[in-house]
Design a protein around this motif. Sequence first.
Motif, PDB file in Angstrom:
ATOM      1  N   GLN A 160       0.723  -1.190  -0.094  1.00  0.00           N
ATOM      2  CA  GLN A 160      -0.166  -0.158   0.015  1.00  0.00           C
ATOM      3  C   GLN A 160       0.823   1.339   0.025  1.00  0.00           C
ATOM      4  O   GLN A 160       0.563   2.261  -0.611  1.00  0.00           O
ATOM      5  CB  GLN A 160      -0.752  -0.034   1.249  1.00  0.00           C
ATOM      6  CG  GLN A 160      -1.719   1.268   1.298  1.00  0.00           C
ATOM      7  CD  GLN A 160      -2.672   1.127   2.338  1.00  0.00           C
ATOM      8  OE1 GLN A 160      -2.666   0.057   3.314  1.00  0.00           O
ATOM      9  NE2 GLN A 160      -3.567   2.131   2.898  1.00  0.00           N
ATOM     10  N   ILE A 161       1.773   1.377   0.608  1.00  0.00           N
ATOM     11  CA  ILE A 161       2.853   2.243   0.847  1.00  0.00           C
ATOM     12  C   ILE A 161       3.464   2.594  -0.875  1.00  0.00           C
ATOM     13  O   ILE A 161       3.558   3.653  -1.128  1.00  0.00           O
ATOM     14  CB  ILE A 161       4.031   2.424   1.896  1.00  0.00           C
ATOM     15  CG1 ILE A 161       3.169   2.160   3.335  1.00  0.00           C
ATOM     16  CG2 ILE A 161       5.001   3.168   1.738  1.00  0.00           C
ATOM     17  CD1 ILE A 161       4.432   1.511   4.516  1.00  0.00           C
ATOM     18  N   ARG A 162       3.840   1.305  -1.167  1.00  0.00           N
ATOM     19  CA  ARG A 162       4.608   1.577  -2.700  1.00  0.00           C
ATOM     20  C   ARG A 162       3.543   2.006  -3.666  1.00  0.00           C
ATOM     21  O   ARG A 162       3.889   2.942  -4.504  1.00  0.00           O
ATOM     22  CB  ARG A 162       5.039   0.173  -2.914  1.00  0.00           C
ATOM     23  CG  ARG A 162       6.301  -0.207  -2.347  1.00  0.00           C
ATOM     24  CD  ARG A 162       6.407  -1.702  -2.643  1.00  0.00           C
ATOM     25  NE  ARG A 162       6.554  -2.065  -3.982  1.00  0.00           N
ATOM     26  CZ  ARG A 162       7.587  -2.169  -4.746  1.00  0.00           C
ATOM     27  NH1 ARG A 162       9.091  -1.976  -4.110  1.00  0.00           N
ATOM     28  NH2 ARG A 162       7.828  -2.244  -6.080  1.00  0.00           N
ATOM     29  N   ALA A 163       2.474   1.768  -3.499  1.00  0.00           N
ATOM     30  CA  ALA A 163       1.081   1.984  -4.226  1.00  0.00           C
ATOM     31  C   ALA A 163       0.792   3.736  -3.929  1.00  0.00           C
ATOM     32  O   ALA A 163       0.509   4.370  -5.313  1.00  0.00           O
ATOM     33  CB  ALA A 163      -0.010   1.282  -4.263  1.00  0.00           C
ATOM     34  N   SER A 164       0.782   3.964  -2.854  1.00  0.00           N
ATOM     35  CA  SER A 164       0.566   5.524  -2.673  1.00  0.00           C
ATOM     36  C   SER A 164       1.685   6.363  -3.043  1.00  0.00           C
ATOM     37  O   SER A 164       1.167   7.346  -3.826  1.00  0.00           O
ATOM     38  CB  SER A 164       0.364   5.670  -1.083  1.00  0.00           C
ATOM     39  OG  SER A 164       0.241   6.987  -0.781  1.00  0.00           O
ATOM     40  N   LEU A 165       2.846   5.975  -3.058  1.00  0.00           N
ATOM     41  CA  LEU A 165       3.965   6.882  -3.533  1.00  0.00           C
ATOM     42  C   LEU A 165       4.061   6.968  -4.903  1.00  0.00           C
ATOM     43  O   LEU A 165       4.460   7.625  -5.628  1.00  0.00           O
ATOM     44  CB  LEU A 165       5.204   6.589  -2.797  1.00  0.00           C
ATOM     45  CG  LEU A 165       5.307   7.067  -1.319  1.00  0.00           C
ATOM     46  CD1 LEU A 165       6.590   6.395  -0.820  1.00  0.00           C
ATOM     47  CD2 LEU A 165       5.323   8.528  -1.354  1.00  0.00           C
TER      48      LEU A 165
END
Length: 878
Positions: free
Chosen positions: A19-24
């Motif tokens: 989720q962190i990778r996708a958000s950034l």
Amino acid sequence: MRAMSSAPPSFPITPLLPQIRASLAAQPRLVLEAPPGAGKTTQVPLALLDAAWLAGQKIVMLEPRRIAARAAAQFMAQQLGEAVGQTVGYRIRFESKVSAATRIEVVTEGILTRLIQHDPELAGIGAIVFDEFHERHLAGDLGAALALDVQATLRPELRLLLMSATLDGERIAAWLGAPRISSPGRSFPVRVDYPPARTQESIEHQLARVVRQALEENDGDVLAFLPGRREIARTQAVLEETLSLRERVAEGRERVRAERGVEASSDPHPRSLSQREREENLEVVALHGELSLAEQQAALAPAESGTRRIVLATNVAESSITLPGIRAVIDSGLAREPRFDPNSGFTRLETVTISQASADQRAGRAGRVAAGTAYRLWPQGKRLEPARTAEITQAELSGLALELAAWGITASSSAALPWLDPPPPGALAQARELLVSLAALDTDGRITALGRRMLELGATPRLGAAALRAPPELHALAADLLALMEARSPLRGVQARSDDFRARVTALHAWRDRRGAAARGEVDSGALAAIEQASKGWRRRLDVRTAASGVPDSHAVGDLLLHAFPDRIAHRDDGNPLRYTLANGRGVRLHENTALLGEPWLVVLDLRLEARDSLVYAAAPLDPRVLERDYPLRFSRERTLRWNDERAAAEAFDERRFGAIVLERRSVPVKPADALPALLAAVRAKGLDALPWSDHARRLRARMQALRAWMPELGLPDVSEAALLASLEDWLAPRLDGRHRLDALGAEELTQALASRLDYEQRRTLDAQAPESLLVPSGQSRRLEYAEGEPPVLAVKLQELFGLADTPRIGGGRIPVTLHLLSPAGRPIQVTQDLKGFWERTYPQVKKELKGRYPRHPWPDDPWTATPTHRAKPRERR
């Protein structure tokens, strides 16, 4: 993703990494909230390494503390099966482990600012991660503001990630305009206990006592939070004194387990519980920022098998670093933080109460591996502030002001950074004034060449000015002074009380020359070793190959440091050898056992601020010829005026000064034009009572102020003390012009000066609506007494009011007079604002009581129709 050296460990943050990778990938900013132990510091940067948007660029992660920066880099490198300095490296002050292959660079706060200032486009950097942002360090706030400015103007694709365990995520996300992701973390239940302190028990002894309790009640290691190295050392000494502790702990643990019903048969080990516990080893370990790298690594490493640790730490252990095996936390509730006093210009480390967020974070350390206990050494009912105050709101801002000037932001420019909490304008203006005095800024607020060299050096502006203005042959000594000024004093015993800063330099040089063999008990060798490491770093930056040694010339230390503190240059007073005047005008004093007695000139480096004369903690003598050489423009000759209380007169002098320090003074005649400002200044200093007020003048002022309050529509002038003092030039100066003394002003002249505040119509209105006296029915005029905030008072004999039905009113009929009704002998009978009620209800009783006592005065049955009089009846003739 990059292959790990083995199967990657699972962390609470792991499920959120996609989720962190996708958000950034979708947007360039993100706020990540994750509690201590979630793994955010070491797992998130690794998870982002292969992100498409990073395109092989670097990730720079800001870590507020050097211990945490090293530890994070080492842990990530271990996960990759590499040495620090390959894919993962770090840069901290005076230490760097990076290479051309480094993709994740962990840096401390000053390093990040330098990266951005050197290359605002941040070429080769794809993301900046701000770890532990909740600590709100000044450099962290500046770094975030600069990065946001870069992203908004030059690098819109730059990714910014703010991470913290305890921050106001909603506010931070709104400030960034960024989404928020929260990790639940992984923790076990933590029982919170509040063991009470004993009467007159020091914090060290209380903590040592609670350590014993924690060892008895819990398995595993104990982490104790103390405010600073001094308290850690004292607590360590107390513990080591009482740690024949092993026997007591073993006995206590047996007792606790017996109370909990743990039988010997339930022990998985064949040995008896008593034998196992008695063989257990205890180790006391310190953890703070002044330790050497080897000492820090030893403190962070797991304990040997069979050994339980008691870790005594400052708030460096609150977050970002992992201490294995902690099952109990003891929290003093204190931390040491810098506090700047704008009145004195000094910053001191103060011991302060921690926030609730810090208390919760510290307690959470006990629940990382299993259920634990947190012992808080403060009353359970004590309320803590919810979160830590941002350092930018209470710190000295000269370093920040210099960075802003280098970024092109001055007091006159319209540009501004996107602050979460902006710097206070007053403190920022004071910082800029200091930088101008240090020649780091020009008079227009632009950064100078010297200012840029200060930033490159990396010292505070004050110390940078001292080092960079030193002659080349003294650069080695300057490096020592930079290290010593930033460290606590290495002196111990009797020497620790010395206020001569040169003693610290001598101790460092003696320790260095003897290669560590210092006088026992008089110095702290560990502190000197840390100072020597810092001095080596400064020598490298100053391009010095050889360290200073021996005893410096008597004025060398002061002659260098005066360039850091030109406002704290002090000159001895003629009448008191212990008292000095600073160049900024404040007074200071040496203690009675000073090592600096007799020195005519000093530069004051540390003091305890007091209301009158502050106490000098550290200073160094200087050669005044250096002032003449390096600060000629600060010398001045001027005519000054002074008020002489004994003579009650103005005096004039021709003075030669360095700043506020008077070097020469010669009495000269007082000019009429000079005397007036001195007289007015004396009145302002002493108050209006210094003037010759007559009773008539005081009553006039009281009447004016009363009518102003009762009838504001009249627009009468304010004659309160504050207003009159603020307007002396308008009403008093014309009466004092040409005089040298206050007692030359007559009382009647003062009355006229006050009356001149009113025009003709206002004076008529004053006499009508706030008269000095009232005509009563007896035909006599009786004075009214005025008091601020009270109705006027009329004291009058009762017989003089016969026939008067209603209470007199003034102030346009709005204010009833308070009547003090008197007996024939002038003694009070009644206080009232209801005369009619008095005649109806009270007079008959008064008449009954007083008629026999005053038979020669009229006591009519009907006071309404009786003739008023102020006389007694005439005596009857016989």
